[in-house]
Design an enzyme around this catalytic site. Sequence first.
Site, PDB file in Angstrom:
ATOM      1  N   HIS A 227      22.277  14.929  32.646  1.00 52.78           N
ATOM      2  CA  HIS A 227      21.544  13.682  32.888  1.00 52.78           C
ATOM      3  C   HIS A 227      21.044  13.128  31.555  1.00 52.78           C
ATOM      4  O   HIS A 227      20.515  13.877  30.733  1.00 52.78           O
ATOM      5  CB  HIS A 227      20.369  13.961  33.833  1.00 52.78           C
ATOM      6  CG  HIS A 227      19.645  12.712  34.215  1.00 52.78           C
ATOM      7  ND1 HIS A 227      20.120  11.843  35.173  1.00 52.78           N
ATOM      8  CD2 HIS A 227      18.491  12.170  33.743  1.00 52.78           C
ATOM      9  CE1 HIS A 227      19.286  10.820  35.278  1.00 52.78           C
ATOM     10  NE2 HIS A 227      18.292  10.986  34.423  1.00 52.78           N
TER      11      HIS A 227
ATOM     12  N   ASN B   7      24.547  19.835  36.494  1.00 57.74           N
ATOM     13  CA  ASN B   7      24.602  18.389  36.259  1.00 57.74           C
ATOM     14  C   ASN B   7      24.119  18.087  34.846  1.00 57.74           C
ATOM     15  O   ASN B   7      23.343  18.847  34.271  1.00 57.74           O
ATOM     16  CB  ASN B   7      23.690  17.680  37.273  1.00 57.74           C
ATOM     17  CG  ASN B   7      23.741  16.170  37.142  1.00 57.74           C
ATOM     18  OD1 ASN B   7      24.798  15.593  36.903  1.00 57.74           O
ATOM     19  ND2 ASN B   7      22.602  15.511  37.288  1.00 57.74           N
TER      20      ASN B   7
ATOM     21  N   LEU C 259      24.336  12.057  45.600  1.00 52.76           N
ATOM     22  CA  LEU C 259      23.590  13.303  45.817  1.00 52.76           C
ATOM     23  C   LEU C 259      24.507  14.315  46.500  1.00 52.76           C
ATOM     24  O   LEU C 259      25.264  13.959  47.399  1.00 52.76           O
ATOM     25  CB  LEU C 259      22.390  13.046  46.730  1.00 52.76           C
ATOM     26  CG  LEU C 259      21.103  12.545  46.079  1.00 52.76           C
ATOM     27  CD1 LEU C 259      20.029  12.367  47.150  1.00 52.76           C
ATOM     28  CD2 LEU C 259      20.614  13.510  45.012  1.00 52.76           C
ATOM     29  N   ILE C 260      24.408  15.563  46.066  1.00 53.31           N
ATOM     30  CA  ILE C 260      25.174  16.629  46.719  1.00 53.31           C
ATOM     31  C   ILE C 260      24.442  16.996  48.021  1.00 53.31           C
ATOM     32  O   ILE C 260      23.218  17.145  48.043  1.00 53.31           O
ATOM     33  CB  ILE C 260      25.265  17.855  45.775  1.00 53.31           C
ATOM     34  CG1 ILE C 260      26.041  17.492  44.488  1.00 53.31           C
ATOM     35  CG2 ILE C 260      25.914  19.045  46.475  1.00 53.31           C
ATOM     36  CD1 ILE C 260      27.496  17.160  44.677  1.00 53.31           C
TER      37      ILE C 260
ATOM     38  N   GLY D 260      34.347   8.952  32.563  1.00 51.62           N
ATOM     39  CA  GLY D 260      34.795  10.327  32.379  1.00 51.62           C
ATOM     40  C   GLY D 260      34.842  10.798  30.944  1.00 51.62           C
ATOM     41  O   GLY D 260      35.632  11.670  30.602  1.00 51.62           O
ATOM     42  N   SER D 261      33.955  10.254  30.083  1.00 50.49           N
ATOM     43  CA  SER D 261      33.985  10.744  28.698  1.00 50.49           C
ATOM     44  C   SER D 261      33.533  12.209  28.643  1.00 50.49           C
ATOM     45  O   SER D 261      34.033  12.978  27.810  1.00 50.49           O
ATOM     46  CB  SER D 261      33.120   9.871  27.784  1.00 50.49           C
ATOM     47  OG  SER D 261      31.762  10.013  28.072  1.00 50.49           O
ATOM     48  N   ASN D 262      32.659  12.613  29.539  1.00 47.25           N
ATOM     49  CA  ASN D 262      32.266  14.036  29.584  1.00 47.25           C
ATOM     50  C   ASN D 262      33.414  14.891  30.107  1.00 47.25           C
ATOM     51  O   ASN D 262      33.643  15.995  29.611  1.00 47.25           O
ATOM     52  CB  ASN D 262      31.006  14.236  30.432  1.00 47.25           C
ATOM     53  CG  ASN D 262      29.752  13.912  29.651  1.00 47.25           C
ATOM     54  OD1 ASN D 262      29.300  14.698  28.830  1.00 47.25           O
ATOM     55  ND2 ASN D 262      29.205  12.727  29.870  1.00 47.25           N
TER      56      ASN D 262
HETATM   57  C1  GRF Z   1      26.601  10.530  31.366  1.00 48.29           C
HETATM   58  O1  GRF Z   1      25.733   9.875  30.480  1.00 48.29           O
HETATM   59  C2  GRF Z   1      25.859  11.546  32.183  1.00 48.29           C
HETATM   60  O2  GRF Z   1      24.725  12.030  31.547  1.00 48.29           O
HETATM   61  C3  GRF Z   1      25.456  10.768  33.405  1.00 48.29           C
HETATM   62  O3  GRF Z   1      26.500   9.862  33.635  1.00 48.29           O
HETATM   63  C4  GRF Z   1      27.153   9.571  32.418  1.00 48.29           C
HETATM   64  C5  GRF Z   1      28.618   9.758  32.642  1.00 48.29           C
HETATM   65  O4  GRF Z   1      29.380   9.265  31.589  1.00 48.29           O
HETATM   66  N1  GRF Z   1      25.185  11.658  34.514  1.00 48.29           N
HETATM   67  P1  GRF Z   1      30.938   9.582  31.505  1.00 48.29           P
HETATM   68  O5  GRF Z   1      31.583   9.056  32.798  1.00 48.29           O
HETATM   69  O6  GRF Z   1      31.118  11.051  31.359  1.00 48.29           O
HETATM   70  O7  GRF Z   1      31.416   8.810  30.324  1.00 48.29           O
END
Ligand code: GRF
Length: 194
Positions: free
Chosen positions: A109, A107, A92-93, A12-14
């Site tokens: 990626h 999303n 997948l959604i 969950g760093s994003n």
């Molecule tokens: C990210 O690199 C994103 O691009 C991919 O999964 C990873 C998730 O990382 N879809 P985090 O859980 O947000 O750290």
Amino acid sequence: MKNIAVFASGSGSNFQAILEVVQEGKLEANISLLVCDKPGAYVIERANVASIPAFVFFPKDYPSKTDYETEIALLLKEKNVDLIVLAGYMRLIGSTLLKEYEGRIVNIHPSLLPAFPGKDAIGQALAAKANWSGVTIHFVDEGMDTGPIIVQERVRIAENETHESLQRKIQVIEHKLYPEILQMLMTREEVETR
Ligand code: GRF
């Protein structure tokens, strides 16, 4: 103010990066819900610390994807969610959510799509000895990382690049780019609860 739901399966760093810009007032949105399909994932802890409600489920507890997505769709409706933000959601959604949220699911990626879709895009880029990889943010359709692209940013792969070092470079970009694009989407009328 629009409402977003973040779907995540891992660290969950994003999620954290998005949360911080919301808290700083740089992203005009509420994170109304975290949806997580992996009980025990660290992202749940992050949501708890920030008092963001989380719907955590075991897909195997449901007869089908339609069943758990129907439950998720009800929650999203209850919370007036305008936009679904996938951030490391490893699933997948399905048609239930795609129908309800057509054009309103995004999303991120870690590659320059259409190159290296699916799992471990970073490992795939290294195995292919690519010189470049990067980040793609796109709308979600029924395919695996196939929807219309919103933005891409490239990253040079160094000769001695490791999985960790490339992941670090990519995540630095992700954490800056995703909030910026979300802020841009917040001003679009299409992203409005129907
Ligand atoms: C990210 O690199 C994103 O691009 C991919 O999964 C990873 C998730 O990382 N879809 P985090 O859980 O947000 O750290």
